[in-house]
Scaffold this motif. Structure first.
Motif, PDB file in Angstrom:
ATOM      1  N   VAL A   1      -8.910  -4.249   6.812  1.00 29.82           N
ATOM      2  CA  VAL A   1      -8.753  -5.485   6.029  1.00 29.82           C
ATOM      3  C   VAL A   1      -9.514  -6.635   6.685  1.00 29.82           C
ATOM      4  CG1 VAL A   1      -7.110  -7.214   5.190  1.00 29.82           C
ATOM      5  CG2 VAL A   1      -6.563  -4.777   5.013  1.00 29.82           C
ATOM      6  N   ASN A   2      -9.387  -6.780   7.990  1.00 34.07           N
ATOM      7  CA  ASN A   2     -10.074  -7.871   8.697  1.00 34.07           C
ATOM      8  C   ASN A   2     -11.589  -7.772   8.535  1.00 34.07           C
ATOM      9  OD1 ASN A   2      -7.620  -8.922   9.586  1.00 34.07           O
ATOM     10  ND2 ASN A   2      -7.724  -7.916  11.564  1.00 34.07           N
ATOM     11  N   ALA A   3     -12.119  -6.553   8.505  1.00 37.34           N
ATOM     12  CA  ALA A   3     -13.561  -6.347   8.390  1.00 37.34           C
ATOM     13  C   ALA A   3     -14.070  -6.606   6.974  1.00 37.34           C
ATOM     14  CB  ALA A   3     -13.915  -4.927   8.823  1.00 37.34           C
ATOM     15  N   ALA A   4     -13.168  -6.693   5.997  1.00 42.06           N
ATOM     16  CA  ALA A   4     -13.575  -6.858   4.604  1.00 42.06           C
ATOM     17  C   ALA A   4     -14.031  -8.284   4.286  1.00 42.06           C
ATOM     18  CB  ALA A   4     -12.416  -6.473   3.674  1.00 42.06           C
ATOM     19  N   GLY A   5     -13.715  -9.221   5.155  1.00 41.79           N
ATOM     20  CA  GLY A   5     -14.088 -10.617   4.903  1.00 41.79           C
ATOM     21  C   GLY A   5     -13.471 -11.512   5.944  1.00 41.79           C
ATOM     22  N   HIS A   6     -13.218 -12.729   5.545  1.00 39.62           N
ATOM     23  CA  HIS A   6     -12.650 -13.728   6.466  1.00 39.62           C
ATOM     24  C   HIS A   6     -11.120 -13.663   6.448  1.00 39.62           C
ATOM     25  CE1 HIS A   6     -13.139 -15.525   2.488  1.00 39.62           C
ATOM     26  NE2 HIS A   6     -12.027 -16.182   2.739  1.00 39.62           N
ATOM     27  N   TYR A   7     -10.593 -12.468   6.586  1.00 44.51           N
ATOM     28  CA  TYR A   7      -9.146 -12.263   6.504  1.00 44.51           C
ATOM     29  C   TYR A   7      -8.569 -11.984   7.882  1.00 44.51           C
ATOM     30  CZ  TYR A   7     -11.013 -11.390   1.910  1.00 44.51           C
ATOM     31  OH  TYR A   7     -11.725 -11.504   0.764  1.00 44.51           O
ATOM     32  N   LYS A   8      -7.280 -12.277   8.015  1.00 43.21           N
ATOM     33  CA  LYS A   8      -6.568 -12.019   9.262  1.00 43.21           C
ATOM     34  C   LYS A   8      -5.225 -11.402   8.903  1.00 43.21           C
ATOM     35  CE  LYS A   8      -5.414 -12.795  13.702  1.00 43.21           C
ATOM     36  NZ  LYS A   8      -4.913 -11.529  14.134  1.00 43.21           N
ATOM     37  N   VAL A   9      -5.047 -10.143   9.303  1.00 42.42           N
ATOM     38  CA  VAL A   9      -3.770  -9.483   9.060  1.00 42.42           C
ATOM     39  C   VAL A   9      -2.757 -10.009  10.064  1.00 42.42           C
ATOM     40  CG1 VAL A   9      -2.546  -7.279   9.118  1.00 42.42           C
ATOM     41  CG2 VAL A   9      -4.802  -7.427   8.045  1.00 42.42           C
ATOM     42  N   LYS A  10      -1.658 -10.561   9.548  1.00 43.69           N
ATOM     43  CA  LYS A  10      -0.598 -11.098  10.398  1.00 43.69           C
ATOM     44  C   LYS A  10       0.392 -10.012  10.806  1.00 43.69           C
ATOM     45  CE  LYS A  10       1.448 -14.804   9.150  1.00 43.69           C
ATOM     46  NZ  LYS A  10       2.159 -15.828   8.383  1.00 43.69           N
ATOM     47  N   ASP A  11       0.668  -9.070   9.875  1.00 45.82           N
ATOM     48  CA  ASP A  11       1.692  -8.069  10.154  1.00 45.82           C
ATOM     49  C   ASP A  11       1.536  -6.915   9.177  1.00 45.82           C
ATOM     50  OD1 ASP A  11       3.878  -7.041  11.515  1.00 45.82           O
ATOM     51  OD2 ASP A  11       5.335  -7.984  10.184  1.00 45.82           O
ATOM     52  N   VAL A  12       1.915  -5.724   9.654  1.00 46.55           N
ATOM     53  CA  VAL A  12       1.994  -4.528   8.816  1.00 46.55           C
ATOM     54  C   VAL A  12       3.365  -3.919   9.059  1.00 46.55           C
ATOM     55  CG1 VAL A  12       1.010  -2.270   8.280  1.00 46.55           C
ATOM     56  CG2 VAL A  12      -0.500  -4.110   9.058  1.00 46.55           C
ATOM     57  N   THR A  13       4.155  -3.783   7.987  1.00 44.07           N
ATOM     58  CA  THR A  13       5.498  -3.235   8.144  1.00 44.07           C
ATOM     59  C   THR A  13       5.741  -2.147   7.101  1.00 44.07           C
ATOM     60  OG1 THR A  13       6.394  -5.002   6.743  1.00 44.07           O
ATOM     61  CG2 THR A  13       6.563  -5.302   9.105  1.00 44.07           C
ATOM     62  N   GLU A  14       6.522  -1.148   7.481  1.00 44.72           N
ATOM     63  CA  GLU A  14       6.875  -0.101   6.548  1.00 44.72           C
ATOM     64  C   GLU A  14       8.001  -0.613   5.659  1.00 44.72           C
ATOM     65  OE1 GLU A  14       8.210   4.559   6.723  1.00 44.72           O
ATOM     66  OE2 GLU A  14       6.846   3.790   8.245  1.00 44.72           O
ATOM     67  N   ILE A  15       7.891  -0.330   4.356  1.00 42.12           N
ATOM     68  CA  ILE A  15       8.907  -0.745   3.390  1.00 42.12           C
ATOM     69  C   ILE A  15       9.373   0.482   2.608  1.00 42.12           C
ATOM     70  CG2 ILE A  15       8.141  -3.127   3.179  1.00 42.12           C
ATOM     71  CD1 ILE A  15       6.627  -2.346   0.659  1.00 42.12           C
ATOM     72  N   SER A  16      10.490   0.321   1.901  1.00 42.72           N
ATOM     73  CA  SER A  16      10.985   1.453   1.114  1.00 42.72           C
ATOM     74  C   SER A  16      10.725   1.238  -0.359  1.00 42.72           C
ATOM     75  CB  SER A  16      12.468   1.641   1.353  1.00 42.72           C
ATOM     76  OG  SER A  16      13.173   0.448   1.107  1.00 42.72           O
TER      77      SER A  16
ATOM     78  N   VAL B   1       0.850  -1.191   0.000  1.00 43.30           N
ATOM     79  CA  VAL B   1       0.000   0.000   0.000  1.00 43.30           C
ATOM     80  C   VAL B   1       0.884   1.238   0.000  1.00 43.30           C
ATOM     81  CG1 VAL B   1      -1.815   1.219   1.256  1.00 43.30           C
ATOM     82  CG2 VAL B   1      -1.723  -1.255   1.336  1.00 43.30           C
ATOM     83  N   THR B   2       0.555   2.182  -0.870  1.00 44.77           N
ATOM     84  CA  THR B   2       1.223   3.481  -0.896  1.00 44.77           C
ATOM     85  C   THR B   2       0.275   4.496  -0.277  1.00 44.77           C
ATOM     86  OG1 THR B   2       2.356   2.875  -2.946  1.00 44.77           O
ATOM     87  CG2 THR B   2       2.341   5.205  -2.357  1.00 44.77           C
ATOM     88  N   LEU B   3       0.793   5.231   0.718  1.00 45.66           N
ATOM     89  CA  LEU B   3      -0.018   6.193   1.480  1.00 45.66           C
ATOM     90  C   LEU B   3       0.534   7.602   1.300  1.00 45.66           C
ATOM     91  CD1 LEU B   3       0.254   3.999   4.644  1.00 45.66           C
ATOM     92  CD2 LEU B   3      -1.871   4.296   3.403  1.00 45.66           C
ATOM     93  N   ASN B   4      -0.358   8.593   1.325  1.00 44.43           N
ATOM     94  CA  ASN B   4       0.104   9.977   1.241  1.00 44.43           C
ATOM     95  C   ASN B   4       0.366  10.580   2.614  1.00 44.43           C
ATOM     96  OD1 ASN B   4      -2.494  10.636   2.163  1.00 44.43           O
ATOM     97  ND2 ASN B   4      -3.237  11.041   0.115  1.00 44.43           N
ATOM     98  N   GLU B   5      -0.004   9.858   3.677  1.00 39.12           N
ATOM     99  CA  GLU B   5       0.354  10.229   5.047  1.00 39.12           C
ATOM    100  C   GLU B   5       0.207   9.009   5.939  1.00 39.12           C
ATOM    101  OE1 GLU B   5      -3.150  12.393   7.321  1.00 39.12           O
ATOM    102  OE2 GLU B   5      -2.851  13.317   5.362  1.00 39.12           O
ATOM    103  N   GLU B   6       0.754   9.081   7.128  1.00 42.62           N
ATOM    104  CA  GLU B   6       0.779   7.944   8.054  1.00 42.62           C
ATOM    105  C   GLU B   6      -0.639   7.511   8.434  1.00 42.62           C
ATOM    106  OE1 GLU B   6       1.865   4.856   9.990  1.00 42.62           O
ATOM    107  OE2 GLU B   6       3.508   6.118   9.284  1.00 42.62           O
ATOM    108  N   VAL B   7      -0.831   6.202   8.487  1.00 41.51           N
ATOM    109  CA  VAL B   7      -2.062   5.593   8.973  1.00 41.51           C
ATOM    110  C   VAL B   7      -1.648   4.557  10.008  1.00 41.51           C
ATOM    111  CG1 VAL B   7      -4.081   4.196   8.381  1.00 41.51           C
ATOM    112  CG2 VAL B   7      -3.260   5.919   6.778  1.00 41.51           C
ATOM    113  N   ASP B   8      -2.344   4.521  11.130  1.00 42.69           N
ATOM    114  CA  ASP B   8      -2.036   3.567  12.187  1.00 42.69           C
ATOM    115  C   ASP B   8      -2.178   2.132  11.670  1.00 42.69           C
ATOM    116  OD1 ASP B   8      -3.136   1.822  14.658  1.00 42.69           O
ATOM    117  OD2 ASP B   8      -1.779   3.398  15.378  1.00 42.69           O
ATOM    118  N   ASP B   9      -1.195   1.304  11.990  1.00 42.41           N
ATOM    119  CA  ASP B   9      -1.198  -0.086  11.537  1.00 42.41           C
ATOM    120  C   ASP B   9      -2.433  -0.841  12.013  1.00 42.41           C
ATOM    121  OD1 ASP B   9       1.218   0.495  10.354  1.00 42.41           O
ATOM    122  OD2 ASP B   9       2.426  -0.630  11.803  1.00 42.41           O
ATOM    123  N   LEU B  10      -2.909  -0.533  13.209  1.00 40.21           N
ATOM    124  CA  LEU B  10      -4.108  -1.205  13.728  1.00 40.21           C
ATOM    125  C   LEU B  10      -5.341  -0.855  12.906  1.00 40.21           C
ATOM    126  CD1 LEU B  10      -3.601  -0.933  17.598  1.00 40.21           C
ATOM    127  CD2 LEU B  10      -3.380  -2.967  16.152  1.00 40.21           C
TER     128      LEU B  10
END
Length: 74
Positions: A59-74, A44-53
């Protein structure tokens, strides 16, 4: 611009990709979403910071998904 990698369990079809994309594009800070079904993640590319939670909740609310991790990348 910020980039984050979201590891997601439970995605298994093109419909899952669409649901995750739609959920993430619902956040006003999101500029771009690239879902990789084989690697079970989304970049995901963001134009400003969004809390990982918040990202995980959306994403979890979109269906039967489970987010394992959110990490910042370059």
């Amino acid at each position: 611009m910020l980039k984050k990698l979201i590891e997601i369990e439970g995605m298994n079809c093109n419909n899952c990709i669409k649901k995750v994309e739609d959920a993430l594009y619902g956040l006003p800070e999101v500029e771009n979403v690239e879902v990789n079904l084989a690697d079970k993640n989304a970049k995901v590319t963001l134009n400003e910071e969004v809390d990982d939670l918040l990202i995980a909740d959306v994403v979890n609310a979109a269906g039967h998904y489970k987010v394992k991790d959110v990490t910042e990348i370059s």
